[in-house]
Each structure stands twice: as C-alpha cells, then as structure tokens.
Motif scaffolding. Structure first.
Motif, PDB file in Angstrom:
ATOM      1  N   GLN A  37       0.813  -1.222   0.000  1.00 40.32           N
ATOM      2  CA  GLN A  37       0.000   0.000   0.000  1.00 40.32           C
ATOM      3  C   GLN A  37       0.845   1.271   0.000  1.00 40.32           C
ATOM      4  O   GLN A  37       0.457   2.274  -0.591  1.00 40.32           O
ATOM      5  CB  GLN A  37      -0.920   0.014   1.226  1.00 40.32           C
ATOM      6  N   HIS A  38       1.967   1.228   0.679  1.00 33.39           N
ATOM      7  CA  HIS A  38       2.819   2.418   0.818  1.00 33.39           C
ATOM      8  C   HIS A  38       4.263   2.072   0.441  1.00 33.39           C
ATOM      9  O   HIS A  38       5.149   2.087   1.289  1.00 33.39           O
ATOM     10  CB  HIS A  38       2.777   2.947   2.258  1.00 33.39           C
ATOM     11  N   PRO A  39       4.513   1.770  -0.836  1.00 27.07           N
ATOM     12  CA  PRO A  39       5.847   1.309  -1.243  1.00 27.07           C
ATOM     13  C   PRO A  39       6.958   2.345  -1.066  1.00 27.07           C
ATOM     14  O   PRO A  39       8.127   1.985  -0.951  1.00 27.07           O
ATOM     15  CB  PRO A  39       5.673   0.935  -2.714  1.00 27.07           C
ATOM     16  N   LYS A  40       6.603   3.624  -1.031  1.00 21.28           N
ATOM     17  CA  LYS A  40       7.634   4.666  -0.923  1.00 21.28           C
ATOM     18  C   LYS A  40       7.895   5.096   0.518  1.00 21.28           C
ATOM     19  O   LYS A  40       8.822   5.851   0.769  1.00 21.28           O
ATOM     20  CB  LYS A  40       7.243   5.870  -1.774  1.00 21.28           C
ATOM     21  N   ARG A  41       7.056   4.640   1.430  1.00 18.87           N
ATOM     22  CA  ARG A  41       7.205   5.068   2.817  1.00 18.87           C
ATOM     23  C   ARG A  41       8.514   4.547   3.415  1.00 18.87           C
ATOM     24  O   ARG A  41       9.258   5.280   4.055  1.00 18.87           O
ATOM     25  CB  ARG A  41       6.025   4.605   3.657  1.00 18.87           C
ATOM     26  N   TYR A  42       8.785   3.266   3.237  1.00 17.05           N
ATOM     27  CA  TYR A  42      10.023   2.664   3.739  1.00 17.05           C
ATOM     28  C   TYR A  42      10.619   1.776   2.654  1.00 17.05           C
ATOM     29  O   TYR A  42       9.898   1.043   1.989  1.00 17.05           O
ATOM     30  CB  TYR A  42       9.764   1.812   4.988  1.00 17.05           C
ATOM     31  N   ARG A  43      11.927   1.839   2.520  1.00 13.16           N
ATOM     32  CA  ARG A  43      12.618   1.016   1.544  1.00 13.16           C
ATOM     33  C   ARG A  43      12.475  -0.463   1.933  1.00 13.16           C
ATOM     34  O   ARG A  43      12.638  -0.838   3.086  1.00 13.16           O
ATOM     35  CB  ARG A  43      14.098   1.411   1.502  1.00 13.16           C
ATOM     36  N   TYR A 105      14.061   4.385  12.962  1.00 12.23           N
ATOM     37  CA  TYR A 105      14.932   3.650  12.043  1.00 12.23           C
ATOM     38  C   TYR A 105      14.785   4.177  10.623  1.00 12.23           C
ATOM     39  O   TYR A 105      13.750   4.721  10.257  1.00 12.23           O
ATOM     40  CB  TYR A 105      14.596   2.155  12.097  1.00 12.23           C
ATOM     41  N   ALA A 106      15.801   3.933   9.812  1.00  9.50           N
ATOM     42  CA  ALA A 106      15.778   4.399   8.423  1.00  9.50           C
ATOM     43  C   ALA A 106      14.795   3.592   7.577  1.00  9.50           C
ATOM     44  O   ALA A 106      14.106   4.133   6.722  1.00  9.50           O
ATOM     45  CB  ALA A 106      17.183   4.315   7.824  1.00  9.50           C
ATOM     46  N   ASP A 107      14.746   2.282   7.818  1.00 14.75           N
ATOM     47  CA  ASP A 107      13.886   1.397   7.039  1.00 14.75           C
ATOM     48  C   ASP A 107      13.816   0.045   7.754  1.00 14.75           C
ATOM     49  O   ASP A 107      14.346  -0.114   8.852  1.00 14.75           O
ATOM     50  CB  ASP A 107      14.405   1.247   5.603  1.00 14.75           C
ATOM     51  N   TYR A 108      13.167  -0.935   7.116  1.00 14.45           N
ATOM     52  CA  TYR A 108      13.012  -2.257   7.739  1.00 14.45           C
ATOM     53  C   TYR A 108      14.346  -2.977   7.943  1.00 14.45           C
ATOM     54  O   TYR A 108      14.521  -3.700   8.915  1.00 14.45           O
ATOM     55  CB  TYR A 108      12.050  -3.134   6.928  1.00 14.45           C
ATOM     56  N   GLU A 109      15.265  -2.776   7.037  1.00 11.22           N
ATOM     57  CA  GLU A 109      16.567  -3.424   7.191  1.00 11.22           C
ATOM     58  C   GLU A 109      17.314  -2.848   8.396  1.00 11.22           C
ATOM     59  O   GLU A 109      17.883  -3.597   9.194  1.00 11.22           O
ATOM     60  CB  GLU A 109      17.407  -3.261   5.926  1.00 11.22           C
ATOM     61  N   ASP A 110      17.313  -1.533   8.516  1.00 13.69           N
ATOM     62  CA  ASP A 110      17.940  -0.889   9.665  1.00 13.69           C
ATOM     63  C   ASP A 110      17.285  -1.366  10.960  1.00 13.69           C
ATOM     64  O   ASP A 110      17.964  -1.687  11.940  1.00 13.69           O
ATOM     65  CB  ASP A 110      17.834   0.635   9.522  1.00 13.69           C
TER      66      ASP A 110
END
Length: 195
Positions: A37-43, A105-110
């Motif tokens: 739904q929100h592909p640009k919100r978090y890498r 956090y920066a994204d899911y990986e972080d």
C-alpha cells in the motif's frame, strides 16, 4: 486420561493455538499489505522479506506438526501451557518483524539489524521448544527425527548466536537463505513422514 477425553480436549487446545498462530499470520500479512500500500514510505529489505516469508512457512509447519498431538494418550495442563508458550514465541517473532512504527529507524533493514539480538534470541528459543515438542509426541516421533536433531539444534543455536552478534548484511542474508533451505528440507520430510 482416557482416549475419549484426549479426543475432546485436543480440539480445544488446537483452537487456542490456532488463535495465536492466526494473529501471527495476520501480523505478517498486514505488514506485507502495508508494504504494498505504501511502497515509498520505507525502503523494502530483502533480508527482512526473506524472514517474513520464512516465518509464514514456519507458522504453517508448526500448525501441521501440532496435529500429531491428537495421537497422545494423555494431555496435561502443562502440555497446554507449553504449547501456548511455543505459539506465543512464534507470534513475538512475527511482531518483531513488523513493529507499530519505524520512526527511530531508516527502514526495515535498519530496524531488523538493530533488533537482531531480540529476533535471534527468540529464534534460538524456538529450536529448544521444538525439541521439547518433539519429545512430547513420543519415542516414535523422536526416533524418526533424532539424527536430524543432533545436527540441527546445535547448528541452529550456533547460527543464531553468530547472527545475533554481527550485523553484517551478507551474513544476515545468508542466514535467511540458509533457514529457508532448511525449511524446504523439512517440508520434503513432511511429505514423506507420518503424522
């Protein structure tokens, strides 16, 4: 406990476990839907997504293997509590993959790399709980898997320790791929093993 009582109690236990596992699956699917739904919100992170899909498979395998409890001659309250703890641990792993927010956090990986000690600590606990679960199902089940357990549990615990200590992305990716390969092996075993 007579077999009739076990037959009456087992569906109750399975329903309670199913609710917890259902919540875990819902948590993962809601997280995946949020990514769509929100592909640009978090890498998006390959490491994170591999663990998400691996845990979906883990939940399905857990649900399948717990059916073997229907063959036990007795079920105790202790067994019930153990199964709830096992299911709750799986739920916590899923909840760790998709937190309420990622503001820190920066994204899911972080996020995953920073929370890896919690994730792999709980994951190590799953290995231990699985050994107890297999032992509960009786000597025939234990004998069927014992050689694998002599390899998988110490290796799995060691790999969880390594993955919890180092945030190296290649190492983390290798861990996720190794676990998925392991799950494919066990899925093949399920196809050939009696419940």
């Amino acid at each position: 406990m007579d077999p009739q009582a076990v037959n009456e109690l087992f569906p109750h236990i399975r329903i309670v476990i199913g609710m917890v596992i259902g919540l875990a699956i819902a948590r993962l699917l809601t997280g995946i839907a949020r990514l769509i739904q929100h592909p640009k919100r978090y890498r998006v992170s390959l490491i994170h997504l591999l663990w998400v899909f691996s845990l979906l498979a883990e939940l399905a395998l857990f649900w399948w293997w717990e059916f073997a409890l229907s063959r036990l001659s007795s079920l105790t309250f202790g067994t019930f509590i153990f199964l709830i703890v096992y299911a709750l641990t799986l739920f916590l792993l899923c909840a760790l993959l998709f937190p309420e927010d990622l503001d820190e956090y920066a994204d899911y990986e972080d996020y995953f790399l920073n929370r890896r000690r919690w994730f792999f600590g709980l994951f190590a606990l799953i290995f231990v709980l699985d050994v107890v679960d297999t032992a509960l199902k009786g000597p025939a089940r234990w004998n069927h898997y014992s050689a694998d357990y002599l390899i998988q549990v110490p290796l799995g615990l060691g790999l969880c320790l390594v993955a919890s200590l180092w945030a190296n992305k290649r190492l983390q990716l290798a861990m996720a791929l190794l676990h998925i390969t392991y799950q494919l092996y066990w899925t093949a075993r399920v196809l050939t093993a009696p419940l």
